[in-house]
Design a protein around this motif. Structure first.
Motif, PDB file in Angstrom:
ATOM      1  N   VAL A  68      -2.972 -78.225  -7.637  1.00  9.62           N
ATOM      2  CA  VAL A  68      -3.342 -78.597  -9.001  1.00  9.62           C
ATOM      3  C   VAL A  68      -4.237 -79.836  -8.935  1.00  9.62           C
ATOM      4  O   VAL A  68      -3.819 -80.885  -8.439  1.00  9.62           O
ATOM      5  CB  VAL A  68      -2.100 -78.885  -9.864  1.00  9.62           C
ATOM      6  N   VAL A  69      -5.461 -79.683  -9.404  1.00  3.52           N
ATOM      7  CA  VAL A  69      -6.428 -80.775  -9.410  1.00  3.52           C
ATOM      8  C   VAL A  69      -6.454 -81.397 -10.804  1.00  3.52           C
ATOM      9  O   VAL A  69      -6.570 -80.683 -11.808  1.00  3.52           O
ATOM     10  CB  VAL A  69      -7.834 -80.271  -9.030  1.00  3.52           C
ATOM     11  N   VAL A  70      -6.337 -82.711 -10.870  1.00  3.85           N
ATOM     12  CA  VAL A  70      -6.402 -83.445 -12.139  1.00  3.85           C
ATOM     13  C   VAL A  70      -7.735 -84.177 -12.186  1.00  3.85           C
ATOM     14  O   VAL A  70      -8.014 -85.031 -11.343  1.00  3.85           O
ATOM     15  CB  VAL A  70      -5.237 -84.441 -12.267  1.00  3.85           C
ATOM     16  N   SER A  71      -8.576 -83.820 -13.173  1.00  6.57           N
ATOM     17  CA  SER A  71      -9.921 -84.379 -13.266  1.00  6.57           C
ATOM     18  C   SER A  71     -10.138 -85.063 -14.602  1.00  6.57           C
ATOM     19  O   SER A  71      -9.483 -84.745 -15.598  1.00  6.57           O
ATOM     20  CB  SER A  71     -10.978 -83.280 -13.089  1.00  6.57           C
ATOM     21  N   GLY A  72     -11.085 -85.977 -14.622  1.00  4.04           N
ATOM     22  CA  GLY A  72     -11.437 -86.674 -15.851  1.00  4.04           C
ATOM     23  C   GLY A  72     -12.208 -87.935 -15.523  1.00  4.04           C
ATOM     24  O   GLY A  72     -12.330 -88.330 -14.359  1.00  4.04           O
ATOM     25  N   VAL A 118      -0.905 -89.649 -15.402  1.00  3.94           N
ATOM     26  CA  VAL A 118      -0.238 -88.347 -15.460  1.00  3.94           C
ATOM     27  C   VAL A 118       0.200 -87.905 -14.071  1.00  3.94           C
ATOM     28  O   VAL A 118       1.250 -87.264 -13.921  1.00  3.94           O
ATOM     29  CB  VAL A 118      -1.126 -87.273 -16.123  1.00  3.94           C
ATOM     30  N   MET A 119      -0.566 -88.259 -13.042  1.00  6.41           N
ATOM     31  CA  MET A 119      -0.151 -87.883 -11.694  1.00  6.41           C
ATOM     32  C   MET A 119       1.128 -88.597 -11.289  1.00  6.41           C
ATOM     33  O   MET A 119       1.998 -88.018 -10.644  1.00  6.41           O
ATOM     34  CB  MET A 119      -1.272 -88.161 -10.700  1.00  6.41           C
ATOM     35  N   PRO A 138       3.811 -83.784  -3.383  1.00  3.45           N
ATOM     36  CA  PRO A 138       2.777 -84.573  -2.720  1.00  3.45           C
ATOM     37  C   PRO A 138       1.553 -84.736  -3.616  1.00  3.45           C
ATOM     38  O   PRO A 138       1.114 -83.791  -4.264  1.00  3.45           O
ATOM     39  CB  PRO A 138       2.448 -83.739  -1.475  1.00  3.45           C
ATOM     40  N   ALA A 139       1.025 -85.948  -3.668  1.00  4.33           N
ATOM     41  CA  ALA A 139      -0.131 -86.244  -4.498  1.00  4.33           C
ATOM     42  C   ALA A 139      -1.158 -87.019  -3.679  1.00  4.33           C
ATOM     43  O   ALA A 139      -0.802 -87.927  -2.925  1.00  4.33           O
ATOM     44  CB  ALA A 139       0.277 -87.040  -5.738  1.00  4.33           C
ATOM     45  N   ILE A 140      -2.415 -86.651  -3.845  1.00  2.76           N
ATOM     46  CA  ILE A 140      -3.508 -87.318  -3.142  1.00  2.76           C
ATOM     47  C   ILE A 140      -4.367 -88.049  -4.163  1.00  2.76           C
ATOM     48  O   ILE A 140      -5.022 -87.424  -5.003  1.00  2.76           O
ATOM     49  CB  ILE A 140      -4.372 -86.297  -2.360  1.00  2.76           C
ATOM     50  N   HIS A 180      -6.079 -85.883  -7.213  1.00  2.00           N
ATOM     51  CA  HIS A 180      -6.839 -86.694  -8.163  1.00  2.00           C
ATOM     52  C   HIS A 180      -8.317 -86.524  -7.832  1.00  2.00           C
ATOM     53  O   HIS A 180      -8.745 -86.721  -6.702  1.00  2.00           O
ATOM     54  CB  HIS A 180      -6.403 -88.160  -7.990  1.00  2.00           C
ATOM     55  N   ASP A 181      -9.109 -86.122  -8.828  1.00  2.00           N
ATOM     56  CA  ASP A 181     -10.537 -85.900  -8.584  1.00  2.00           C
ATOM     57  C   ASP A 181     -11.309 -86.254  -9.846  1.00  2.00           C
ATOM     58  O   ASP A 181     -10.863 -85.975 -10.962  1.00  2.00           O
ATOM     59  CB  ASP A 181     -10.795 -84.444  -8.195  1.00  2.00           C
TER      60      ASP A 181
END
Length: 249
Positions: A50-54, A63-64, A72-74, A121-122
């Motif tokens: 799941v990619v979170v963008s903005g 939110v992450m 796991p989160a990058i 995170h992107d």
């Protein structure tokens, strides 16, 4: 605040009772902008990426943090801080930015190859990164999903002010152009609502199994993510297959 206690199980006990059971399995484009009572939980297939963008300041890290208690989160910010901690105070970040980015991508590559759910995170302005993630996931029969924070440039600038970190104007403008390209390809507000016809992701986002749009109204209310353990990969009607191949630019 609700979190994921174990992979696949979301704790929503802190939510109002009427929202505790509301969950959404995103497929295609799902527009939650302007919804003050969206589903509390986004449910994804097992091992989904799941990619979170903005835009910088739109609330991606917030939110992450809410969604990543056991997933796991990058986040490139973590690498930035780790590098900053070992560098002399007089050395500007620009001098070691390439090294920090290299460390970030090595970490992302290592984590993406593991068979586990992953949050990324992107900024959204690097389509090659989404395509590479989609190919990496696709080779493992995993899906790539996107959560897009559309809060507007003014709100993002306020977010930067609140956190005390500012993206340089040139960088912010580049991110804004990238986000505008994505938003212009998506259906307008009110078209892709939950429970309606599944609208496939547009060609510019064809590598994604779903695109969830959040804004400053809906963003605070999506409390958790879950990941199914044995859910087979599915595609929105009309969405193309993810193909393997060399890294695209």
């Amino acid at each position: 605040m609700s979190t994921i206690d174990t992979v696949g199980v979301a704790d929503t006990s802190a939510l109002p009772r009427r929202r505790q059971g509301r969950r959404l399995e995103p497929r295609g484009v799902v527009d939650l902008r302007g919804d003050a009572a969206p589903p509390a939980v986004l449910a994804y297939p097992a091992d989904a990426v799941v990619v979170v963008s903005g835009l910088p300041g739109s609330g991606k890290s917030t939110v992450m943090e809410r969604w990543s208690k056991t997933v796991p989160a990058i986040d490139p910010r973590a690498v930035h801080l780790a590098c900053e901690a070992v560098m002399p105070d007089w050395l500007p970040y620009a001098a070691y930015r390439p090294w920090a980015r290299l460390r970030h991508f090595h970490r992302l590559r290592r984590q993406a190859r593991r068979m586990s759910p992953l949050l990324v995170h992107d900024c959204g302005s690097r389509p090659w990164l989404r395509r590479w993630l989609a190919r990496t996931a696709g080779r493992q029969r995993r899906e790539l999903h996107l959560v897009l924070l559309d809060v507007g440039a003014d709100e993002a600038v306020k977010g930067q002010e609140a956190r005390g970190r500012w993206a340089p104007p040139r960088v912010f403008a580049r991110h804004r152009r990238g986000l505008d390209r994505l938003l212009s390809a998506l259906p307008g507000p009110g078209v892709a609502r939950p429970g309606g016809t599944v609208i496939p992701a547009p060609e510019v986002l064809a590598e994604t199994a779903s695109v969830v749009l959040l804004d400053q109204t809906s963003r605070p209310h999506v409390a958790a993510l879950t990941f199914g353990r044995n859910t087979p990969p599915r595609r929105a009607s009309g969405a193309p297959e993810t193909r393997s191949g060399p890294l695209a630019g």
